[in-house]
Write a protein that holds these residues in place. Structure first.
Motif, short mmCIF file in Angstrom:
data_model
loop_
_atom_site.label_atom_id
_atom_site.label_comp_id
_atom_site.label_asym_id
_atom_site.label_seq_id
_atom_site.Cartn_x
_atom_site.Cartn_y
_atom_site.Cartn_z
N GLY A 33 73.54 6.46 -83.17
CA GLY A 33 74.83 6.39 -82.48
C GLY A 33 74.94 7.57 -81.54
O GLY A 33 74.17 8.50 -81.60
N LYS B 35 85.61 5.94 -80.19
CA LYS B 35 86.14 5.13 -81.29
C LYS B 35 87.20 5.85 -82.11
O LYS B 35 88.06 5.21 -82.71
CB LYS B 35 85.01 4.69 -82.22
CG LYS B 35 84.13 3.63 -81.61
CD LYS B 35 83.04 3.23 -82.59
CE LYS B 35 82.18 2.12 -82.02
NZ LYS B 35 81.13 1.70 -82.94
N THR B 36 87.15 7.18 -82.16
CA THR B 36 88.01 7.90 -83.08
C THR B 36 89.09 8.76 -82.43
O THR B 36 90.00 9.22 -83.11
CB THR B 36 87.17 8.79 -84.02
OG1 THR B 36 86.40 9.70 -83.23
CG2 THR B 36 86.24 7.95 -84.89
N GLU C 90 80.15 7.74 -78.05
CA GLU C 90 80.65 6.51 -78.67
C GLU C 90 81.57 6.82 -79.85
O GLU C 90 82.63 6.20 -80.02
CB GLU C 90 79.48 5.64 -79.12
CG GLU C 90 79.91 4.32 -79.72
CD GLU C 90 78.75 3.45 -80.14
OE1 GLU C 90 79.01 2.31 -80.55
OE2 GLU C 90 77.59 3.91 -80.07
N LYS C 91 81.19 7.79 -80.66
CA LYS C 91 82.02 8.17 -81.80
C LYS C 91 83.36 8.75 -81.35
O LYS C 91 84.39 8.46 -81.95
CB LYS C 91 81.27 9.15 -82.70
CG LYS C 91 80.12 8.52 -83.45
CD LYS C 91 79.34 9.55 -84.24
CE LYS C 91 78.11 8.90 -84.86
NZ LYS C 91 77.21 9.89 -85.47
N ALA D 49 81.18 14.94 -82.78
CA ALA D 49 82.30 14.03 -82.51
C ALA D 49 83.56 14.46 -83.26
O ALA D 49 84.66 14.49 -82.69
CB ALA D 49 81.92 12.60 -82.87
N GLU D 50 83.41 14.80 -84.52
CA GLU D 50 84.56 15.21 -85.32
C GLU D 50 85.16 16.51 -84.78
O GLU D 50 86.38 16.65 -84.68
CB GLU D 50 84.16 15.40 -86.79
CG GLU D 50 83.81 14.10 -87.50
CD GLU D 50 82.36 13.67 -87.32
OE1 GLU D 50 81.61 14.29 -86.51
OE2 GLU D 50 81.96 12.69 -87.96
#
Length: 141
Positions: A121, A129-130, A125-126, A90-91
């Motif tokens: 998770g 959100k970010t 989704e991550k 995700a990052e």
């Protein structure tokens, strides 16, 4: 229409649905970046450095194969660039989107539910959100 779309993939088999969405949303002169994020193990007391290097090389090679396979699925005429990075999915997805000036991230949900999704998770989704840009979540059916 979007000029630059990021399409992260883990090779989970939803490429056709994702490609269908991307090809409908990309501008005629736009660029599609297919990204796979390979994990990276670090040293541990239970594994030799050689073994960890071999596992990391294997994950990197697998990611390279995933993006190459995805690129081949696009119809002729699309500007598709492939990219492989190592890190936390995700990052890394959000970092690549920012660095590359992407306008949209198209990502599919993993289909996980219940306790597994609650504890771990999902990457999608991550990202939702970010991310600081638009994200299209492709429902897998």
């Amino acid at each position: 229409m979007y000029k630059k779309i990021l399409l992260p993939t883990d090779g989970s088999g939803y490429a056709d649905q994702e490609i269908d969405r991307v090809t409908k949303l990309i501008a005629d002169d736009g660029e599609i970046i297919v990204l796979s994020v390979a994990g990276k193990l670090t040293s541990s007391a239970f594994q030799s450095r050689k073994h960890i290097r071999e596992v990391n090389a294997g994950m990197l090679n697998e990611a390279k194969g995933i993006v190459a396979k995805m690129k081949k699925k696009f119809p002729e005429g699309y500007n598709v660039k492939t990219m492989v990075k190592t890190g936390f999915p995700a990052e890394t997805i959000n970092e690549v989107a920012e660095k590359e000036g992407v306008e949209l991230i198209v990502i599919s949900s993993s289909g996980k539910s219940g306790l597994h999704k609650f504890i771990i998770g999902s990457v999608a989704e991550k990202v939702l959100k970010t991310a600081e840009i638009d994200v299209l979540l492709v429902h897998n059916s």
